[in-house]
Design an enzyme around this catalytic site. Structure first.
Site, PDB file in Angstrom:
ATOM      1  N   HIS A   1       0.773  -1.176   0.036  1.00 29.33           N
ATOM      2  CA  HIS A   1       0.116  -0.152   0.090  1.00 29.33           C
ATOM      3  C   HIS A   1       0.940   1.404   0.043  1.00 29.33           C
ATOM      4  O   HIS A   1       2.027   1.284  -0.203  1.00 29.33           O
ATOM      5  CB  HIS A   1      -1.178  -0.040   1.125  1.00 29.33           C
ATOM      6  CG  HIS A   1      -0.560  -0.110   2.525  1.00 29.33           C
ATOM      7  ND1 HIS A   1       0.372   1.017   2.922  1.00 29.33           N
ATOM      8  CD2 HIS A   1      -0.358  -0.966   3.549  1.00 29.33           C
ATOM      9  CE1 HIS A   1       0.959   0.571   4.045  1.00 29.33           C
ATOM     10  NE2 HIS A   1       0.345  -0.404   4.632  1.00 29.33           N
TER      11      HIS A   1
ATOM     12  N   HIS B   1       4.291   1.441   2.083  1.00 30.89           N
ATOM     13  CA  HIS B   1       5.111   0.628   1.675  1.00 30.89           C
ATOM     14  C   HIS B   1       5.911   1.340   0.635  1.00 30.89           C
ATOM     15  O   HIS B   1       7.103   1.411   0.114  1.00 30.89           O
ATOM     16  CB  HIS B   1       4.878  -0.718   1.083  1.00 30.89           C
ATOM     17  CG  HIS B   1       4.161  -1.453   2.127  1.00 30.89           C
ATOM     18  ND1 HIS B   1       2.972  -2.027   1.929  1.00 30.89           N
ATOM     19  CD2 HIS B   1       4.412  -1.879   3.386  1.00 30.89           C
ATOM     20  CE1 HIS B   1       2.491  -2.761   3.029  1.00 30.89           C
ATOM     21  NE2 HIS B   1       3.293  -2.620   4.038  1.00 30.89           N
TER      22      HIS B   1
ATOM     23  N   CYS C   1       2.823  -8.909  21.070  1.00 28.97           N
ATOM     24  CA  CYS C   1       1.835  -8.160  20.080  1.00 28.97           C
ATOM     25  C   CYS C   1       2.170  -8.940  18.472  1.00 28.97           C
ATOM     26  O   CYS C   1       3.230  -8.604  18.177  1.00 28.97           O
ATOM     27  CB  CYS C   1       2.124  -6.778  20.060  1.00 28.97           C
ATOM     28  SG  CYS C   1       0.883  -6.162  18.384  1.00 28.97           S
TER      29      CYS C   1
ATOM     30  N   CYS D   1       3.376  -6.544  15.550  1.00 28.14           N
ATOM     31  CA  CYS D   1       4.625  -5.977  15.974  1.00 28.14           C
ATOM     32  C   CYS D   1       5.696  -7.004  15.759  1.00 28.14           C
ATOM     33  O   CYS D   1       6.640  -6.794  15.606  1.00 28.14           O
ATOM     34  CB  CYS D   1       4.689  -5.055  16.976  1.00 28.14           C
ATOM     35  SG  CYS D   1       3.939  -3.551  17.249  1.00 28.14           S
TER      36      CYS D   1
ATOM     37  N   CYS E   1      -1.716  -2.993  22.734  1.00 29.10           N
ATOM     38  CA  CYS E   1      -0.455  -2.390  21.639  1.00 29.10           C
ATOM     39  C   CYS E   1      -0.831  -0.852  21.448  1.00 29.10           C
ATOM     40  O   CYS E   1      -1.863  -0.667  20.825  1.00 29.10           O
ATOM     41  CB  CYS E   1      -0.162  -3.252  20.571  1.00 29.10           C
ATOM     42  SG  CYS E   1       0.709  -2.621  19.172  1.00 29.10           S
TER      43      CYS E   1
ATOM     44  N   HIS F   1      -1.149  -1.215  17.093  1.00 26.53           N
ATOM     45  CA  HIS F   1      -2.385  -2.092  16.573  1.00 26.53           C
ATOM     46  C   HIS F   1      -3.558  -2.175  17.539  1.00 26.53           C
ATOM     47  O   HIS F   1      -4.526  -2.606  16.909  1.00 26.53           O
ATOM     48  CB  HIS F   1      -1.732  -3.540  16.477  1.00 26.53           C
ATOM     49  CG  HIS F   1      -0.655  -3.573  15.365  1.00 26.53           C
ATOM     50  ND1 HIS F   1       0.691  -3.594  15.763  1.00 26.53           N
ATOM     51  CD2 HIS F   1      -0.749  -3.732  14.185  1.00 26.53           C
ATOM     52  CE1 HIS F   1       1.460  -3.648  14.785  1.00 26.53           C
ATOM     53  NE2 HIS F   1       0.508  -3.723  13.608  1.00 26.53           N
TER      54      HIS F   1
ATOM     55  N   LYS G   1      -5.121   6.524  10.816  1.00 25.87           N
ATOM     56  CA  LYS G   1      -4.170   5.476  10.178  1.00 25.87           C
ATOM     57  C   LYS G   1      -4.762   4.759   9.310  1.00 25.87           C
ATOM     58  O   LYS G   1      -5.811   4.365   9.436  1.00 25.87           O
ATOM     59  CB  LYS G   1      -3.871   4.687  11.420  1.00 25.87           C
ATOM     60  CG  LYS G   1      -2.408   3.808  11.336  1.00 25.87           C
ATOM     61  CD  LYS G   1      -2.090   2.954  12.655  1.00 25.87           C
ATOM     62  CE  LYS G   1      -0.968   2.240  12.394  1.00 25.87           C
ATOM     63  NZ  LYS G   1      -0.879   0.924  12.074  1.00 25.87           N
TER      64      LYS G   1
ATOM     65  N   LYS H   1      -7.131  -1.682   7.081  1.00 26.30           N
ATOM     66  CA  LYS H   1      -8.203  -2.500   6.193  1.00 26.30           C
ATOM     67  C   LYS H   1      -9.503  -2.329   6.897  1.00 26.30           C
ATOM     68  O   LYS H   1     -10.506  -2.087   6.179  1.00 26.30           O
ATOM     69  CB  LYS H   1      -7.722  -3.864   6.351  1.00 26.30           C
ATOM     70  CG  LYS H   1      -6.829  -4.304   5.044  1.00 26.30           C
ATOM     71  CD  LYS H   1      -6.854  -5.796   4.902  1.00 26.30           C
ATOM     72  CE  LYS H   1      -5.691  -6.407   5.397  1.00 26.30           C
ATOM     73  NZ  LYS H   1      -5.361  -7.644   5.292  1.00 26.30           N
TER      74      LYS H   1
HETATM   75  N1  MSP Z   1       8.784  -6.847   8.191  1.00 27.29           N
HETATM   76  C1  MSP Z   1       8.885  -5.734   9.044  1.00 27.29           C
HETATM   77  C2  MSP Z   1      10.035  -4.788   8.556  1.00 27.29           C
HETATM   78  C3  MSP Z   1      11.363  -5.710   8.817  1.00 27.29           C
HETATM   79  S1  MSP Z   1      12.816  -4.747   8.318  1.00 27.29           S
HETATM   80  C4  MSP Z   1      14.183  -5.846   8.782  1.00 27.29           C
HETATM   81  C5  MSP Z   1       7.604  -4.625   8.810  1.00 27.29           C
HETATM   82  N2  MSP Z   1       7.011  -4.713   7.842  1.00 27.29           N
HETATM   83  S2  MSP Z   1       5.748  -3.980   7.266  1.00 27.29           S
HETATM   84  O1  MSP Z   1       5.116  -4.577   6.021  1.00 27.29           O
HETATM   85  O2  MSP Z   1       4.699  -3.709   8.390  1.00 27.29           O
HETATM   86  O3  MSP Z   1       6.161  -2.674   6.581  1.00 27.29           O
HETATM   87  C6  MSP Z   1       6.615  -1.519   7.606  1.00 27.29           C
HETATM   88  C7  MSP Z   1       7.264  -0.401   7.013  1.00 27.29           C
HETATM   89  O4  MSP Z   1       6.153  -0.084   5.909  1.00 27.29           O
HETATM   90  C8  MSP Z   1       7.293   1.020   7.774  1.00 27.29           C
HETATM   91  O5  MSP Z   1       8.337   0.795   8.420  1.00 27.29           O
HETATM   92  C9  MSP Z   1       7.142   2.109   6.722  1.00 27.29           C
HETATM   93  O6  MSP Z   1       8.422   1.984   5.881  1.00 27.29           O
HETATM   94  C10 MSP Z   1       6.140   1.400   5.695  1.00 27.29           C
HETATM   95  N3  MSP Z   1       4.819   1.787   6.115  1.00 27.29           N
HETATM   96  C11 MSP Z   1       3.753   1.083   6.270  1.00 27.29           C
HETATM   97  N4  MSP Z   1       2.669   1.818   6.571  1.00 27.29           N
HETATM   98  C12 MSP Z   1       2.958   3.267   6.526  1.00 27.29           C
HETATM   99  C13 MSP Z   1       2.295   4.699   6.375  1.00 27.29           C
HETATM  100  N5  MSP Z   1       1.179   4.527   6.813  1.00 27.29           N
HETATM  101  N6  MSP Z   1       3.021   5.501   6.140  1.00 27.29           N
HETATM  102  C14 MSP Z   1       4.386   5.501   5.849  1.00 27.29           C
HETATM  103  N7  MSP Z   1       4.912   4.369   5.803  1.00 27.29           N
HETATM  104  C15 MSP Z   1       4.386   3.362   6.459  1.00 27.29           C
HETATM  105  O7  MSP Z   1       7.580  -3.853   9.545  1.00 27.29           O
END
Ligand code: MSP
Length: 638
Positions: free
Chosen positions: A19, A22, A127, A130, A144, A147, A296, A299
């Site tokens: 999304h 990412h 959690c 996380c 958490c 979440h 935030k 889904k």
């Molecule tokens: N798998 C772990 C990361 C391991 S790294 C060794 C993880 N994955 S995640 O799919 O949850 O991705 C988290 C990351 O996605 C956040 O740190 C950020 O980079 C990005 N984002 C997810 N939602 C976001 C927003 N709403 N806004 C900006 N970036 C965010 O955590």
């Protein structure tokens, strides 16, 4: 000698589709990687997917599939997405790949052999969102904070990493290296976390509870904790321990992460590296969150923004530009499609698109599409433009290095605005009638400025940059090292007329707001209260921003009107009726509140692109709406 630059994104969980969040981190990593490549550095850009752990197991179970199938499917979605957004990573890593599994097992064994991993018992609140235990201070009402789900108490025998042992070293390292964690707010947050003991880190899960993970090499009844496994991807990705490029790249490693995963990256990871016997990374760059309608993205709220949809509607370049321009790196930002459209129309359709289109068309019209040599006099106007270009190139580089990405773009846009003003002041259409030598000088300066702009926007908008460079006849290499001096374009090259690079986009229909009031809305008009209540969403349509007055002058033949140039994040002109209450001199430098999304109006022949807010004074005359502290220029007034 070449400099090295190694940038990583978090590896994303494969329990969901990609999304906007990412995409943001990955686009920023791509922008930095491109910037460093254009600066001549040896670059490695790593992204990928995080595939083990409870979270993936649980999702697979709930979908009636296996974790491997779920991982294959969603990992592929991420892999397929990046090229569509012009993201050019050097490796896409999956934590289920054999070289990663091997690296994790090797590190586990080494750290175990050195005595930094021990067997013990632990109970705590976990959690799954996380994928980590929460401390009492982190929890909010037993849930958490991220979440918002209640936490489950888990007590079991496990292996632990002696993290607490490295706490004093980590504090010292952060204190000695002020830009180790940036921006500063996150550095302070981490120093706060490290004031108290941090406990040792539980790094295993018994197979009786979870099998989806990397087996511990010293105990086959356990798998590795997902964060311990995942963080190591940053080493596997560049061939730890003996890959050819590993040493120089690791010395220059920079991680990009969202604020949600600060603790694993700022506390677990450096202490793990210390135990492995490696230097810590150079920078941890932490950004804020994109929220949607101030909430935030989730889904359950149904407000998850689909990046492909935006890319299809507005194009890759505009989407990338918006992401970089509209978030202050480190702070949260609010996403709205309306804001994207506004940014698109103002900066891309108007400022950049217009400049390129009118300049290239004039070369076609006046010089048959051949760039003329500057054969006329050079005036202050040209000198100002050339000076601005050289200031902007320096500023751009500095700001990109410091990760002040949105201000790096603001700087480039100051050059675009200067070039647009130059066209207006030099009036080539007048020169065409009487002074072709001067006309050639003006056209040369314009097109050359456009070349410089095109190089600077390349990391953010690679396609538009290439297109513009082709239009202005630049066939050389694109490099940030020799973008200057001004005057690199060779007269005689062909310049092609640009068709709308960024065609204007209509604003979204706000049907709900335009509709007649509903019965309920009518009933809400309380007797005695204001009879014109508006819904908050309607108020939100009006964009009020902090402006700083750059220049002000009286409008000819009017004692009431002043023409102001105001910086509201971009430069706009406002024609305002405050000339009997304020002099131009006292306005320069003032911070004012400006409505920035009004349809432009023409007053005494001058286009006004915004409206400043003012009110009546007790003693008569007008008072400008201002601020009681120094506000940030361009910030929204809410
Ligand atoms: N798998 C772990 C990361 C391991 S790294 C060794 C993880 N994955 S995640 O799919 O949850 O991705 C988290 C990351 O996605 C956040 O740190 C950020 O980079 C990005 N984002 C997810 N939602 C976001 C927003 N709403 N806004 C900006 N970036 C965010 O955590």
């Amino acid at each position: 000698m070449s400099r090295y630059f190694y940038v990583t994104t978090p590896i994303y969980y494969v329990n969901a589709k990609p999304h906007l969040g990412h995409v943001y981190t990955t686009v920023i990593a791509d922008v930095l990687a491109r910037f460093h490549k254009l600066s001549g550095d040896v670059v490695f850009f790593l992204t990928g997917t995080d595939e083990h752990g409870d979270k993936i197991m649980e999702t697979a179970r709930s979908l009636g599939t296996t974790p491997r199938e779920l991982a294959d499917e969603n990992s592929q979605r991420f892999r397929d997405l990046w090229p569509l957004l012009e993201v050019r990573h050097d490796r896409f890593i999956r934590t289920t790949e054999p070289d990663h599994v091997q690296t994790v097992q090797r590190i586990l064994q080494e750290v175990y052999d050195r005595g930094d991993i021990y067997f013990g018992e632990y109970g705590g609140y976990y959690c799954t969102g996380c994928e980590r235990f929460m401390t009492e201070t982190e929890m909010e009402d037993g849930a958490c904070p991220i979440h918002k789900r209640p936490l489950s108490f888990v007590q079991e025998k496990n292996y632990f990493f002696r993290m607490e042992k490295y706490r004093p070293w980590l504090v010292e390292h952060i204190q000695a290296n002020p830009d180790f964690i940036r921006p500063e707010r996150y550095r302070n947050e981490v120093l706060g976390m490290l004031r108290e003991p941090i406990d040792d880190l539980c790094i295993s899960r018994p197979k009786s509870r979870l099998t989806w993970g990397i087996e511990l090499p010293f105990d086959r009844d356990y798998v590795c904790y997902v964060w311990f496994d995942a963080l190591i991807n940053y080493l596997t990705g560049i061939g730890y321990p003996d890959g050819a490029g590993f040493d120089p790249l690791w010395k220059e490693a920079q991680h990009l992460v969202g604020k949600d995963i600060l603790k694993p990256h700022a506390v677990y990871w450096p202490t793990m590296l210390k135990a492995i016997g490696l230097e810590p990374y150079r920078h941890l760059n932490v950004h804020g969150f994109w929220n949607v309608d101030a909430a935030k993205m989730s889904k359950s709220l149904g407000n998850v923004v689909d990046p492909l949809d935006l890319k299809d509607k507005y194009g890759v370049d505009a989407f990338r530009y918006f992401l970089v321009r509209d978030m202050v790196f480190g702070l949260d930002a609010n996403f709205s499609e309306e804001a994207l459209i506004e940014r698109y129309n103002a900066d891309l359709a108007n400022d950049l698109g217009n400049l390129v289109s009118r300049s290239t068309k004039m070369v076609t019209r006046y010089f048959d599409g051949v760039l003329p040599a500057p054969s006329g006099d050079t005036t202050d106007m040209e000198r100002e433009l050339v000076d601005r270009a050289s200031v902007v190139v320096g500023e751009f580089k500095e700001r990109m290095e410091a990760l002040e990405l949105h201000t790096a773009l603001i700087s480039v846009w100051s050059l675009i605005s200067a070039a647009n003003r130059y066209v207006d002041r030099a009036s080539p259409w007048e020169l065409a009638k009487k002074d072709r030598a001067r006309l050639s000088t003006v056209m040369y300066h314009l097109v050359e400025t456009i070349r410089i702009v095109a190089v600077l926007i390349n990391p953010v908008m690679p396609l538009a940059s290439r297109k513009i460079l082709d239009l202005v006849g630049w066939t050389g290499e694109v490099s940030l090292n020799d973008v200057l001096p001004f005057g690199k374009l060779t007269p005689g090259v062909s310049v092609s007329p640009a068709e709308a690079l960024f065609p204007r986009v209509e604003r979204l229909a706000k049907a709900a707001c335009d509709a007649a009031p509903t019965k309920q809305q009518k009933e809400e008009k309380r007797p005695g209260g204001p009879s014109n209540l508006v819904d908050i969403s309607r108020f939100g349509e009006i964009e009020i921003r902090v402006g700083r007055v750059l220049e002000a002058s009286r409008v000819e033949k009017s004692d009431k009107l002043l023409a102001l140039t105001v910086d509201v994040g971009r430069r706009i002109r406002i024609v305002a009726g405050i000339g009997t209450s304020y002099t131009p001199e006292e306005l320069a430098g003032k911070h004012i509140a400006v409505v920035t999304n009004l349809k432009p109006a023409t007053l005494m022949g001058l286009k006004s692109e915004g409206m400043l807010l003012a009110t009546d004074c007790e003693e008569g005359g007008l008072a400008l709406v201002g601020f009681d502290r120094t506000p940030k220029v361009g910030a929204k007034v809410r």
